[in-house]
Design an enzyme around this catalytic site. Structure first.
Site, mmCIF file in Angstrom:
data_model
loop_
_atom_site.group_PDB
_atom_site.id
_atom_site.type_symbol
_atom_site.label_atom_id
_atom_site.label_comp_id
_atom_site.label_asym_id
_atom_site.label_seq_id
_atom_site.Cartn_x
_atom_site.Cartn_y
_atom_site.Cartn_z
ATOM 1 N N HIS A 190 -7.557 -3.991 9.601
ATOM 2 C CA HIS A 190 -7.171 -3.858 8.194
ATOM 3 C C HIS A 190 -5.877 -4.599 7.888
ATOM 4 O O HIS A 190 -5.020 -4.766 8.759
ATOM 5 C CB HIS A 190 -7.126 -2.385 7.737
ATOM 6 C CG HIS A 190 -5.982 -1.560 8.227
ATOM 7 N ND1 HIS A 190 -6.140 -0.278 8.718
ATOM 8 C CD2 HIS A 190 -4.648 -1.799 8.265
ATOM 9 C CE1 HIS A 190 -4.960 0.222 9.038
ATOM 10 N NE2 HIS A 190 -4.038 -0.685 8.775
ATOM 11 N N ASP A 214 0.826 -1.203 0.000
ATOM 12 C CA ASP A 214 0.000 0.000 0.000
ATOM 13 C C ASP A 214 0.861 1.254 0.000
ATOM 14 O O ASP A 214 2.077 1.192 0.234
ATOM 15 C CB ASP A 214 -0.964 -0.002 1.204
ATOM 16 C CG ASP A 214 -0.270 -0.296 2.529
ATOM 17 O OD1 ASP A 214 0.975 -0.258 2.581
ATOM 18 O OD2 ASP A 214 -0.966 -0.559 3.514
ATOM 19 N N ASN A 235 -8.088 -1.829 13.597
ATOM 20 C CA ASN A 235 -9.458 -2.105 13.130
ATOM 21 C C ASN A 235 -9.519 -3.332 12.226
ATOM 22 O O ASN A 235 -10.518 -3.559 11.553
ATOM 23 C CB ASN A 235 -10.033 -0.872 12.415
ATOM 24 C CG ASN A 235 -9.249 -0.515 11.150
ATOM 25 O OD1 ASN A 235 -8.298 -1.195 10.790
ATOM 26 N ND2 ASN A 235 -9.647 0.551 10.487
ATOM 27 N N GLU A 262 -9.515 -1.403 4.450
ATOM 28 C CA GLU A 262 -10.231 -0.975 5.649
ATOM 29 C C GLU A 262 -11.501 -1.813 5.832
ATOM 30 O O GLU A 262 -11.965 -2.473 4.888
ATOM 31 C CB GLU A 262 -10.606 0.501 5.508
ATOM 32 C CG GLU A 262 -9.406 1.446 5.475
ATOM 33 C CD GLU A 262 -8.860 1.762 6.867
ATOM 34 O OE1 GLU A 262 -8.755 0.835 7.697
ATOM 35 O OE2 GLU A 262 -8.524 2.931 7.113
HETATM 36 C C1 GLP Z 1 -0.577 0.761 8.400
HETATM 37 C C2 GLP Z 1 -0.226 0.123 7.036
HETATM 38 C C3 GLP Z 1 -0.302 -1.349 7.120
HETATM 39 C C4 GLP Z 1 0.343 -1.797 8.401
HETATM 40 C C5 GLP Z 1 -0.536 -1.400 9.563
HETATM 41 C C6 GLP Z 1 0.044 -1.663 10.931
HETATM 42 O O1 GLP Z 1 -1.602 1.644 8.306
HETATM 43 N N1 GLP Z 1 -1.016 0.562 5.963
HETATM 44 O O2 GLP Z 1 0.294 -1.922 5.977
HETATM 45 O O3 GLP Z 1 0.498 -3.170 8.393
HETATM 46 O O4 GLP Z 1 -1.014 -0.104 9.422
HETATM 47 O O5 GLP Z 1 0.976 -0.692 11.313
HETATM 48 P P1 GLP Z 1 1.787 -0.773 12.687
HETATM 49 O O6 GLP Z 1 2.740 -1.896 12.550
HETATM 50 O O7 GLP Z 1 2.512 0.554 12.793
HETATM 51 O O8 GLP Z 1 0.797 -0.971 13.761
#
Ligand code: GLP
Length: 243
Positions: A138, A67, A136, A143
């Protein structure tokens, strides 16, 4: 789903590095999707350390991003491309040649998404999609509400996600409202999936993803239907799974 519970973040990072090292030993031209966020930082640091000691070689591997924020160019320090360069690619002994960045700053994002899926197919498909999970539920930027049949596309980020990702931006209002993301179909097409989960703030999302019913409301729950998913979670993140 194979669930591996590790005692802490350090063990999780080492275990994930072992997994990637094994995959790469079996297939030096491995095709990988690399996530961003706080969770994989320990994994990247360990992979870089091993690459510098010549224990692991990424020179023939191909890389994709799951992403990217819409509107942020690769050289914007808050883009995921910048993160991957800074924390991984630029630290390897040789910057890998087969890096495919997801161009969130391009004009025609529908074309970017189509071309990105084509590039993945031309590379032979993802061998391993490494993923994190949002609070959440995702995965990548799929989402809640993302269709199980969703493909690479532009998505509106929820306020919750923008808030969770606001630290680097200074304030939530500075976080882009939209992102490009691989869809759940693209992720499910990966031959193997490695999901990394750390910290008690992820415990609920992980429990729903693993034990709840498969639903677009918890996008990570779709992973229950993938034949080769490995989840590595630390103790705090897995605290609600057995309750
Ligand atoms: C972000 C990214 C995801 C990632 C997730 C967790 O928004 N888009 O690809 O896996 O959220 O992030 P974190 O490891 O900082 O909790």
């Amino acid at each position: 789903m194979k669930l591996i519970i590790l005692k802490d973040y350090q063990s999780l990072s080492l275990c994930a590095a072992d997994f990637i090292q094994q995959q790469l030993a079996a297939k030096p031209n491995l095709v990988l999707a690399l996530p961003t966020g706080a969770t994989p930082l320990g994994l990247y640091a360990e992979l870089v350390r091993r690459a510098q000691k010549k224990q692991i070689d990424f020179s023939r591997a191909t890389f994709f991003q799951p992403d990217e924020y819409v509107g942020l160019a690769q050289n914007n320090k808050n883009s995921f491309a910048f993160y991957l360069k800074k924390n991984f690619f630029a630290q390897l002994p040789i910057f890998p040649t087969k890096v495919n960045f997801f161009s969130g700053a391009a004009k025609d994002l529908a074309k970017v998404c189509l071309d990105y899926e084509k590039a993945i197919a031309q590379a032979g498909g993802l061998d391993v999609a490494i993923l994190g999970i949002g609070q959440n539920g995702h995965i990548a930027f799929n989402e809640p509400g993302s269709a199980l049949a969703s493909r690479a596309r532009v998505i509106d980020l929820t306020m919750e996600t923008r808030r969770a990702n606001s630290t680097a931006f200074g304030k939530t209002s500075a976080v882009p409202h939209r992102a490009v993301t691989l869809g759940l179909v693209d992720i499910m097409s990966a031959k193997k999936i490695l999901l990394l989960v750390s910290g008690e703030q992820k415990a609920q999302a992980l429990a729903k993803a693993v034990k709840g019913k498969v639903s677009p409301q918890v996008p990570a729950s779709v992973l229950q239907s993938h034949p080769r998913v490995v989840i590595m979670a630390d103790r705090l993140a897995s605290s609600l799974i057995n309750s």
